[in-house]
Design a protein around this motif. Structure first.
Motif, short mmCIF file in Angstrom:
data_model
loop_
_atom_site.label_atom_id
_atom_site.label_comp_id
_atom_site.label_asym_id
_atom_site.label_seq_id
_atom_site.Cartn_x
_atom_site.Cartn_y
_atom_site.Cartn_z
N LEU A 110 0.84 -1.21 0.00
CA LEU A 110 0.00 0.00 0.00
C LEU A 110 0.86 1.25 0.00
O LEU A 110 0.54 2.24 -0.66
CB LEU A 110 -0.95 -0.01 1.21
CG LEU A 110 -2.02 -1.09 1.20
CD1 LEU A 110 -2.76 -1.11 2.53
CD2 LEU A 110 -2.98 -0.88 0.04
N TYR A 111 1.98 1.20 0.72
CA TYR A 111 2.90 2.34 0.76
C TYR A 111 3.43 2.65 -0.64
O TYR A 111 3.52 3.82 -1.02
CB TYR A 111 4.08 2.03 1.71
CG TYR A 111 5.16 3.07 1.64
CD1 TYR A 111 5.08 4.24 2.40
CD2 TYR A 111 6.26 2.92 0.80
CE1 TYR A 111 6.06 5.21 2.32
CE2 TYR A 111 7.24 3.88 0.72
CZ TYR A 111 7.14 5.02 1.48
OH TYR A 111 8.11 5.99 1.39
N LYS A 112 3.76 1.61 -1.40
CA LYS A 112 4.33 1.82 -2.74
C LYS A 112 3.41 2.64 -3.64
O LYS A 112 3.88 3.38 -4.49
CB LYS A 112 4.59 0.47 -3.43
CG LYS A 112 5.81 -0.24 -2.93
CD LYS A 112 6.22 -1.30 -3.93
CE LYS A 112 5.85 -2.66 -3.48
NZ LYS A 112 6.29 -3.71 -4.42
N TYR A 113 2.10 2.50 -3.44
CA TYR A 113 1.15 3.17 -4.32
C TYR A 113 0.50 4.39 -3.68
O TYR A 113 -0.41 4.98 -4.27
CB TYR A 113 0.08 2.16 -4.78
CG TYR A 113 0.71 1.02 -5.54
CD1 TYR A 113 1.18 1.21 -6.83
CD2 TYR A 113 0.89 -0.22 -4.94
CE1 TYR A 113 1.79 0.18 -7.52
CE2 TYR A 113 1.50 -1.26 -5.62
CZ TYR A 113 1.95 -1.06 -6.91
OH TYR A 113 2.56 -2.08 -7.60
N ALA A 114 0.98 4.76 -2.51
CA ALA A 114 0.41 5.93 -1.83
C ALA A 114 0.86 7.22 -2.51
O ALA A 114 1.95 7.31 -3.06
CB ALA A 114 0.82 5.93 -0.36
N SER A 115 0.00 8.21 -2.44
CA SER A 115 0.35 9.54 -2.90
C SER A 115 -0.61 10.49 -2.21
O SER A 115 -1.66 10.08 -1.77
CB SER A 115 0.23 9.66 -4.42
OG SER A 115 -1.10 9.42 -4.81
N PRO A 116 -0.37 11.69 -2.04
CA PRO A 116 0.86 12.45 -2.26
C PRO A 116 1.91 12.17 -1.19
O PRO A 116 1.75 11.27 -0.36
CB PRO A 116 0.38 13.90 -2.19
CG PRO A 116 -0.79 13.85 -1.25
CD PRO A 116 -1.44 12.49 -1.49
N SER A 117 2.95 12.98 -1.18
CA SER A 117 4.08 12.71 -0.29
C SER A 117 3.69 12.77 1.19
O SER A 117 4.25 12.04 2.01
CB SER A 117 5.24 13.67 -0.57
OG SER A 117 4.85 15.00 -0.32
N GLN A 118 2.71 13.60 1.57
CA GLN A 118 2.29 13.64 2.98
C GLN A 118 1.67 12.31 3.39
O GLN A 118 1.89 11.83 4.49
CB GLN A 118 1.28 14.78 3.25
CG GLN A 118 1.89 16.14 3.21
CD GLN A 118 1.43 16.90 1.97
OE1 GLN A 118 0.73 16.37 1.11
NE2 GLN A 118 1.84 18.14 1.87
#
Length: 103
Positions: free
Chosen positions: A54-62
């Motif tokens: 899930l982290y790999k596809y998270a956005s934005p940077s916050q």
């Protein structure tokens, strides 16, 4: 009708990594695998893997930063509630230059 698990069993020529990936991609098989890991007191490993995916596809940077902090606190810090076993290479994740370092 052939179930997904029966289909996997009948395809013994597949490499283990492909079969495991199919299990992880199929919701009911993944749940069964998670229940098996719970019975071996090892569910944190799959939970960690899922959170990293899930982290790999998270956005934005916050959002990525918040997820990284959550992962670090849950799995990587000393006395983390769901601590995973780390080998020397994996311990680099805790290095201040890693993506999980505190900013």
């Amino acid at each position: 009708m052939v179930t997904p698990l029966e289909k996997l069993r009948s395809e013994d020529e597949r490499p283990l990594s492909v079969s495991l990936l199919l299990v992880l991609q199929h919701p009911s098989l993944c749940l069964s695998f998670f229940e098996f890991l719970c019975s071996c007191y090892s569910e944190e490993n799959l939970a960690f893997w899922i959170e990293m995916e899930l982290y790999k596809y998270a956005s934005p940077s916050q959002e990525k930063e918040a997820k990284a902090k959550d992962i670090k606190e849950k799995y990587l810090l000393p006395n983390a509630p769901h601590s995973i076993s780390l080998d020397e290479a994996s311990e680099l994740l805790q290095d201040e230059n890693s993506f999980l370092s505190s900013r």
